[in-house]
Motif scaffolding. Structure first.
Motif, short mmCIF file in Angstrom:
data_model
loop_
_atom_site.label_atom_id
_atom_site.label_comp_id
_atom_site.label_asym_id
_atom_site.label_seq_id
_atom_site.Cartn_x
_atom_site.Cartn_y
_atom_site.Cartn_z
N SER A 1 -0.26 -4.33 -5.87
CA SER A 1 -0.60 -3.37 -4.82
C SER A 1 -1.36 -4.04 -3.69
O SER A 1 -1.27 -3.60 -2.53
CB SER A 1 -1.44 -2.23 -5.41
OG SER A 1 -2.62 -2.74 -6.01
N ARG B 1 1.05 6.47 -3.52
CA ARG B 1 0.84 5.03 -3.60
C ARG B 1 1.56 4.42 -4.79
O ARG B 1 2.12 3.32 -4.70
CB ARG B 1 -0.66 4.74 -3.70
CG ARG B 1 -1.43 5.04 -2.42
CD ARG B 1 -2.89 4.65 -2.57
NE ARG B 1 -3.63 4.90 -1.34
CZ ARG B 1 -4.93 4.63 -1.18
NH1 ARG B 1 -5.61 4.09 -2.19
NH2 ARG B 1 -5.52 4.89 -0.03
N GLU B 2 1.55 5.14 -5.91
CA GLU B 2 2.22 4.63 -7.10
C GLU B 2 3.73 4.57 -6.89
O GLU B 2 4.39 3.60 -7.28
CB GLU B 2 1.89 5.52 -8.31
CG GLU B 2 0.45 5.44 -8.78
CD GLU B 2 -0.52 6.18 -7.88
OE1 GLU B 2 -0.05 6.98 -7.03
OE2 GLU B 2 -1.73 5.96 -8.00
N LEU C 1 4.49 1.69 -4.55
CA LEU C 1 4.41 0.40 -5.25
C LEU C 1 5.64 0.18 -6.12
O LEU C 1 6.21 -0.93 -6.14
CB LEU C 1 3.14 0.35 -6.11
CG LEU C 1 2.96 -0.91 -6.95
CD1 LEU C 1 2.89 -2.15 -6.07
CD2 LEU C 1 1.71 -0.80 -7.82
#
Length: 391
Positions: free
Chosen positions: A97, A130-131, A134
């Motif tokens: 990340s 965000r996950e 990523l």
């Protein structure tokens, strides 16, 4: 009954009808299960699909410091006593990340990967977390740890320029990470030596200020010169006294005590002894000093001189420690300026000439083969059902 010819004609008509029905059903199944999926795949590949380009780079970690070994590992950088395999560190970092945050800041990947021109199942959702971002990024980055301690990185994007630029940014970020990791203890040393240098500089200024204040207090800016002058004067008087006493001893061998030369020599000796005593008394008193302190006016000159010597010695020591601290700080700065650990891209990111995905031949052929397999399985199942049903 019916004539045999008519019966044969009816049976022939029924057989033709059955065969035609089977043929039509076969064609329908082939159309639905094989031809249409293959045609849809061809439409997707040639018309709808967004081409994907892959830029490849190959990198290796290098450490040119004296403590470096021939293996891609460094010890102690992370504050541990073991050895860190930098190849694995780089492999993990490239898909992390932290890497995504850096390259997204430079290239705005959310905008590039969320372009409406990309087909929806390969497009990054506009509201991706965000996950999810990523996970999407990691699908576009493939890292291979090669034999020999280097990494091969495949970077996929929806244009050749984007793929090359993304690969270049990944390399730059990896190189900067290694530099920061290696330079962290050196930066700490620079800060420490700077703090020490500033502290010793302040002590040197304080010592110099004390010497200056001491000189101003006694209004004598050359204590060493004053003492040297007094010592020289006393020494010269003692030399004259020794000479006069020698002349007196020689004169007594030939003249009496009342002889004019003997009397003159005695008077000269007494005068020299008196003058020497006075000069020595000056060294042991504050005679001739102009001081602003009543306590200092009662202090012997020898003690004043001793205090002055202590101050000047402290000043010289402060200068020496400051000089050493400054040299240590300059050495730390020089060590920090040397780039001793870095990432080498011995195969730089290339600009792809053509898209690697989707591959028309592979996609269409795979779809055709899978469709035939599905068709064969369904035909086998239907045949078994008919056989059990007696149809």
């Amino acid at each position: 009954g019916l004539p045999s010819a008519m019966i044969e004609q009816v049976l022939h008509i029924d057989v033709n009808r059955v065969l035609r029905r089977k043929r039509n059903f076969f064609l329908l199944r082939m159309l639905l299960l094989v031809l249409i999926p293959t045609a849809l795949m061809a439409f997707y590949v040639f018309i709808y699909a967004t081409p994907r380009y892959v830029s490849q780079l190959q990198i290796v970690y290098r450490d040119t410091s004296a403590a470096a070994t021939t293996t891609p590992a460094i010890g102690g950088i992370l504050g541990a006593s073991g050895i860190v395999d930098m190849t694995r560190v780089l492999s993990s970092y490239i898909r992390s990340s932290a890497m995504l945050e850096l390259v997204d800041r430079e290239l705005d990947l959310r905008k590039k990967f969320g372009d409406p021109g990309i087909e929806w199942w390969n497009r990054l959702p506009a509201n991706a977390t965000r996950e999810q971002f990523l996970a999407y990024f990691q699908k576009r980055i493939t890292v291979y740890e090669q034999t020999g301690g280097f990494l091969s990185v495949d970077v996929e994007a929806f244009s050749a320029r984007d793929a090359q630029e993304l690969a270049r940014q990944i390399y730059n970020a990896a190189d900067q990470m290694v530099a920061n990791l290696y330079n962290q203890p050196r930066e700490d040393m620079v800060r420490h030596t700077r703090t020490e240098m500033q502290r010793y500089e302040a002590e040197m200024h304080a010592a110099t200020l004390k010497v200056t204040q001491f000189r101003e207090q006694y209004r004598d800016y050359d204590f060493s010169g004053t003492v040297s002058q007094l010592s020289t004067l006393v020494g010269d008087l003692q030399r004259q006294l020794a000479q006069a006493r020698s002349e007196l001893a020689n004169a007594r061998n030939f003249l009496g005590e009342k002889a004019p030369n003997v009397v003159v020599l005695k008077s000269r000796i007494a005068s020299l002894e008196s003058q020497i005593a006075q000069e020595q008394k000056r060294l042991a008193s504050n005679s001739g000093l102009q001081t602003q302190s009543p306590a200092a006016a009662r202090e012997p000159y020898s003690q004043i001189m001793a205090s002055y010597l202590n101050l000047t010695q402290a000043q010289e020591f402060a200068k020496l420690t400051y000089t050493n601290a400054k040299a240590a700080h300059e050495a730390a700065l020089l060590d920090l300026a040397k780039k001793q650990a870095y990432v080498v891209s011995f195969v730089p990111p290339n600009l792809p000439d053509k898209a690697t995905e989707p591959d028309p031949l592979r996609y269409i052929l795979t779809t055709f083969v899978l469709s035939l397999m599905i068709y064969a399985i369904l035909s086998l199942v239907l045949g078994l059902l008919r056989e059990q049903a007696g149809i």
